[in-house]
Design a protein around this motif. Structure first.
Motif, short mmCIF file in Angstrom:
data_model
loop_
_atom_site.label_atom_id
_atom_site.label_comp_id
_atom_site.label_asym_id
_atom_site.label_seq_id
_atom_site.Cartn_x
_atom_site.Cartn_y
_atom_site.Cartn_z
N GLU A 238 0.84 -1.21 0.00
CA GLU A 238 0.00 0.00 0.00
C GLU A 238 0.87 1.26 0.00
N ILE A 239 1.96 1.22 0.79
CA ILE A 239 2.88 2.36 0.84
C ILE A 239 3.47 2.62 -0.55
N SER A 240 3.82 1.53 -1.25
CA SER A 240 4.45 1.67 -2.58
C SER A 240 3.52 2.36 -3.58
N GLN A 241 2.21 2.30 -3.33
CA GLN A 241 1.25 2.98 -4.22
C GLN A 241 1.15 4.47 -3.91
N ALA A 242 1.57 4.85 -2.68
CA ALA A 242 1.48 6.26 -2.27
C ALA A 242 2.77 7.02 -2.50
N ILE A 243 3.89 6.29 -2.69
CA ILE A 243 5.18 6.96 -2.87
C ILE A 243 5.81 6.49 -4.18
N ASN A 244 6.71 7.29 -4.68
CA ASN A 244 7.50 6.88 -5.84
C ASN A 244 8.95 7.16 -5.51
N ILE A 372 -3.17 4.87 4.56
CA ILE A 372 -3.26 5.04 3.11
C ILE A 372 -4.62 4.57 2.63
N LYS A 373 -5.29 5.42 1.86
CA LYS A 373 -6.56 5.04 1.24
C LYS A 373 -6.51 5.42 -0.23
#
Length: 439
Positions: A238-244, A372-373
């Motif tokens: 989920e974190i990987s979807q919020a950060i790059n 994260i949502k």
């Protein structure tokens, strides 16, 4: 107050060329205070955090003191891991190249996991500077392949890690084989109490420079995500979807956890590298090379494997498991937000981690409690100590009742007696909880 540049050290001309090519314009705090002491022949203890310029604080004066007209080992630089030793050795070679002294200033890397006979063949002409791990250097000294008695300075880098890994005994055996007047240069982020007997034995009246510990750069944010019984790998996905991230290091508390998490992330489709001390030498070398060649965006690592190793461009640090000690948190997050760059530390936590979080907050660290949502950050409630205490009191109440012996015969006043026993057990459990909190 720091110097405007390096001219106050009166370095030889070649070193000014080196500094120019390294793009070093102003000494760091540790360099400002340590370099003059080393140049004057003092033994030193340099204590500062990761990324403060400790390596060049000893390399620059070493090169200034090097006498190319003399044969034999003049400087011994020890490091606790092969990767760290290799990193320092590469920096030594680079500085020799920048000084245009190849063939005149000589160096050798002495670490395990490499062809020993080939190494012995290369030591026919002893180098001016040897860089290596204590075990391999001691091995070659004991076999008579190389002598370090002629060395004028002996560097112990990452001394606290040397202590943790049990390498101080080998350092001790090496120093016994050196000239008694040798200059000893100790560098470390922390100086544990257990190291004091060793320091007193080999350092007579050393200059101790301790830089104020900066808990966190202003350019860094600290986020906390409550795990809530979820799998670590799922939260990290989920974190990987919020950060790059440019590069994100994911820390675990041990080798087994690193392997488990790495496999779980790979199964979920996230391409990760892995770095820990349990990898075979060849695999560790390959992994480090791939990491430094930017092969991976995410790297799963342990504290020991990542300690001191310079990985360019780390934008995020993710704690899959928070460490137990404040110092380890600082070491981890020190991998990012370097040289004025921005950085983010993201930590998964449970109620057990609130002791550490509270200690960090007491020292001035500000956390953002997040979740994260739909691939975006949202604010989460602060899991403060009061909320946990309510839960703890309730669970202690229930546990105490469970531990009260059941009465075989019901006698007058048995309820009062059971309540007294329950309260006594609860006090014992509460005291134990408080003792655990203080640890």
């Amino acid at each position: 107050m720091q110097s405007n540049n390096f001219t106050s050290f009166s370095f030889r001309q070649e070193l000014h060329t080196v500094l120019e090519k390294l793009h070093f314009h102003q000494p760091t705090g540790i360099q400002e205070k340590i370099i003059p002491a080393i140049l004057s022949g003092e033994s030193v203890i340099g204590q500062s955090q990761t990324g403060s310029g400790k390596t060049h604080a000893f390399l620059l004066p070493i090169f200034n003191l090097l006498d190319e007209s003399k044969q034999g080992v003049q400087f011994v630089i020890t490091s606790p891991t092969r990767e760290l030793a290799t990193q320092i050795y590469n920096e030594v070679k680079k500085m020799i190249q920048y000084a245009n002294k190849e063939g005149k200033w000589t160096t050798r890397l002495l670490v395990g996991g490499t062809d020993k006979q080939r190494m012995i063949d290369k030591l026919t002409d002893p180098p001016h500077i040897i860089v290596g791990t204590p075990g391999r250097i001691l091995d070659l000294v004991q076999e008579g392949v190389i002598s370090i008695f002629s060395a004028r300075s002996f560097v112990i880098d990452e001394a606290d890690l040397m202590l943790d890994l049990g390498l101080i005994k080998e350092i001790d055996q090496l120093l016994v084989r050196c000239n008694q007047a040798i200059q000893v240069l100790v560098f470390s982020a922390t100086i544990p109490q257990k190291m004091q007997p060793f320091l007193k034995k080999y350092l007579s009246g050393p200059i101790h420079v301790k830089m104020d510990q900066v808990l966190s750069p202003e350019t860094m944010e600290h986020r906390l995500i409550h795990r809530k019984h979820r799998e670590e790998a799922d939260v990290i996905m989920e974190i990987s979807q919020a950060i790059n991230p440019y590069i994100a290091i994911i820390f675990t508390n041990g080798r087994e956890q690193a392997d488990k998490l790495s496999n779980a992330l790979l199964q979920r489709g996230l391409e990760v590298g892995i770095l820990h001390g349990g990898l075979p030498a060849r695999e560790r070398k390959r992994a480090l090379k791939e990491i430094q060649n930017l092969r991976y965006q995410y790297i799963v690592a342990t504290d020991l494997a990542a300690r001191g190793i310079h990985i360019e461009g780390v934008s995020h640090v993710i704690n899959a498991q928070l460490p137990k000690q404040v110092e380890f948190y600082i070491h981890r997050v020190g991998r990012t937000a370097r040289a004025g760059m921005e950085g983010t530390a993201i930590s998964l936590y449970t109620e057990e981690d609130l002791v550490l979080i509270e200690k960090l907050e007491e020292q001035g660290l500000k956390f953002t409690f997040s979740n994260i949502k739909n691939g975006s950050w949202v604010e989460d409630k602060h899991w403060n100590r009061r909320n946990i205490r309510k839960k703890t009191d309730k669970s202690l109440e229930e546990e105490a009742w469970r531990r009260v012996p059941k009465a075989k015969k019901v006698k007058p006043g048995y309820r009062k007696k059971m309540k007294q026993q329950q309260q006594q057990i609860k006090r014992q459990l509460s005291n134990q909880t408080k003792r655990n909190y203080k640890k």
